[in-house]
Write an enzyme that holds these catalytic residues in place. Structure first.
Site, PDB file in Angstrom:
ATOM      1  N   ILE A  30       0.824  -1.212   0.000  1.00 33.24           N
ATOM      2  CA  ILE A  30       0.000   0.000   0.000  1.00 33.24           C
ATOM      3  C   ILE A  30       0.865   1.273   0.000  1.00 33.24           C
ATOM      4  O   ILE A  30       0.389   2.339  -0.383  1.00 33.24           O
ATOM      5  CB  ILE A  30      -0.956  -0.015   1.221  1.00 33.24           C
ATOM      6  CG1 ILE A  30      -2.188   0.828   0.959  1.00 33.24           C
ATOM      7  CG2 ILE A  30      -0.256   0.410   2.509  1.00 33.24           C
ATOM      8  CD1 ILE A  30      -3.304   0.601   1.971  1.00 33.24           C
ATOM      9  N   ASN A  86      12.136  -8.324   6.690  1.00 35.02           N
ATOM     10  CA  ASN A  86      12.480  -7.614   7.911  1.00 35.02           C
ATOM     11  C   ASN A  86      12.087  -8.448   9.123  1.00 35.02           C
ATOM     12  O   ASN A  86      11.033  -9.093   9.115  1.00 35.02           O
ATOM     13  CB  ASN A  86      11.734  -6.277   7.963  1.00 35.02           C
ATOM     14  CG  ASN A  86      12.136  -5.355   6.819  1.00 35.02           C
ATOM     15  OD1 ASN A  86      13.295  -5.345   6.410  1.00 35.02           O
ATOM     16  ND2 ASN A  86      11.193  -4.593   6.306  1.00 35.02           N
ATOM     17  N   HIS A  99       6.795 -11.940   5.631  1.00 34.61           N
ATOM     18  CA  HIS A  99       6.539 -11.529   4.252  1.00 34.61           C
ATOM     19  C   HIS A  99       7.852 -11.183   3.582  1.00 34.61           C
ATOM     20  O   HIS A  99       8.782 -10.696   4.216  1.00 34.61           O
ATOM     21  CB  HIS A  99       5.588 -10.337   4.198  1.00 34.61           C
ATOM     22  CG  HIS A  99       5.940  -9.226   5.138  1.00 34.61           C
ATOM     23  ND1 HIS A  99       5.650  -9.272   6.499  1.00 34.61           N
ATOM     24  CD2 HIS A  99       6.578  -8.057   4.931  1.00 34.61           C
ATOM     25  CE1 HIS A  99       6.076  -8.162   7.068  1.00 34.61           C
ATOM     26  NE2 HIS A  99       6.657  -7.412   6.136  1.00 34.61           N
ATOM     27  N   HIS A 101       9.397  -8.738   0.749  1.00 35.74           N
ATOM     28  CA  HIS A 101       9.184  -7.575  -0.115  1.00 35.74           C
ATOM     29  C   HIS A 101       9.878  -7.849  -1.444  1.00 35.74           C
ATOM     30  O   HIS A 101      11.066  -8.223  -1.465  1.00 35.74           O
ATOM     31  CB  HIS A 101       9.836  -6.328   0.489  1.00 35.74           C
ATOM     32  CG  HIS A 101       9.263  -5.873   1.796  1.00 35.74           C
ATOM     33  ND1 HIS A 101       8.393  -4.805   1.903  1.00 35.74           N
ATOM     34  CD2 HIS A 101       9.448  -6.331   3.062  1.00 35.74           C
ATOM     35  CE1 HIS A 101       8.068  -4.620   3.178  1.00 35.74           C
ATOM     36  NE2 HIS A 101       8.704  -5.531   3.906  1.00 35.74           N
TER      37      HIS A 101
HETATM   38  P1  5GP Z   1       7.326  -4.584   7.207  1.00 35.36           P
HETATM   39  O1  5GP Z   1       7.566  -3.171   7.644  1.00 35.36           O
HETATM   40  O2  5GP Z   1       6.619  -5.379   8.290  1.00 35.36           O
HETATM   41  O3  5GP Z   1       8.533  -5.301   6.665  1.00 35.36           O
HETATM   42  O4  5GP Z   1       6.348  -4.494   5.966  1.00 35.36           O
HETATM   43  C1  5GP Z   1       4.982  -4.324   6.102  1.00 35.36           C
HETATM   44  C2  5GP Z   1       4.484  -3.701   4.824  1.00 35.36           C
HETATM   45  O5  5GP Z   1       3.067  -3.765   4.808  1.00 35.36           O
HETATM   46  C3  5GP Z   1       4.859  -2.233   4.656  1.00 35.36           C
HETATM   47  O6  5GP Z   1       5.685  -2.068   3.510  1.00 35.36           O
HETATM   48  C4  5GP Z   1       3.522  -1.528   4.516  1.00 35.36           C
HETATM   49  O7  5GP Z   1       3.536  -0.482   3.567  1.00 35.36           O
HETATM   50  C5  5GP Z   1       2.598  -2.641   4.105  1.00 35.36           C
HETATM   51  N1  5GP Z   1       1.220  -2.420   4.499  1.00 35.36           N
HETATM   52  C6  5GP Z   1       0.769  -1.910   5.684  1.00 35.36           C
HETATM   53  N2  5GP Z   1      -0.564  -1.867   5.689  1.00 35.36           N
HETATM   54  C7  5GP Z   1      -0.975  -2.355   4.486  1.00 35.36           C
HETATM   55  C8  5GP Z   1      -2.278  -2.561   3.904  1.00 35.36           C
HETATM   56  O8  5GP Z   1      -3.315  -2.311   4.499  1.00 35.36           O
HETATM   57  N3  5GP Z   1      -2.300  -3.089   2.652  1.00 35.36           N
HETATM   58  C9  5GP Z   1      -1.162  -3.392   1.959  1.00 35.36           C
HETATM   59  N4  5GP Z   1      -1.304  -3.887   0.715  1.00 35.36           N
HETATM   60  N5  5GP Z   1       0.076  -3.225   2.483  1.00 35.36           N
HETATM   61  C10 5GP Z   1       0.162  -2.710   3.733  1.00 35.36           C
END
Ligand code: 5GP
Length: 113
Positions: A30, A86, A99, A101
């Site tokens: 997002i 991460n 997850h 990226h």
């Molecule tokens: P992290 O920071 O845990 O490695 O990555 C989590 C990711 O989830 C972030 O890049 C963030 O932008 C994404 N994210 C957070 N909320 C949402 C959402 O509601 N929908 C989508 N598609 N991605 C999200």
């Protein structure tokens, strides 16, 4: 514990899904950090990399395979791309469902950005 990504898997929260099979889901981030930024997740809710067990080996091994498949489909496999996972606070993890990226469409620097 149910996370945002469990809700996306269950279609309780909408997402722009680009790949799905019985074990894995992939959808656009997002808040993209690159022209293409996709999150590839196992459907099994594993909170962090630290929670992986030997039985998850094949499942998690699918994530980079799907990343490469998507990069080829989207046309940036040859020019290159970045995959990142991460873990916990210092790693910048914000959603506690593992997850990968997949980011493509620009040049990345190392170690930051
Ligand atoms: P992290 O920071 O845990 O490695 O990555 C989590 C990711 O989830 C972030 O890049 C963030 O932008 C994404 N994210 C957070 N909320 C949402 C959402 O509601 N929908 C989508 N598609 N991605 C999200």
């Amino acid at each position: 514990m149910s996370t945002l990504f469990s809700k996306i898997i269950e279609r309780e929260v909408p997402a722009d899904i680009v790949y799905e099979d019985d074990q894995v889901l992939a959808f656009h981030d997002i808040n993209p950090q690159a022209p293409t930024h996709i999150l590839i997740i196992p459907k099994k809710p594993i909170a962090t990399l630290n929670d992986l067990t030997e039985e998850d080996q094949a499942l998690v091994g699918r994530l980079p395979l799907i990343a490469a498949k998507l990069a080829k489909q989207l046309g940036f496999a040859d020019e290159g791309y970045r995959v990142v996972m991460n873990c916990n606070e210092n790693g910048g993890q914000t959603v506690y469902h593992i997850h990968m990226h997949l980011m493509g469409g620009r040049r990345f620097t190392w170690p930051a950005g």
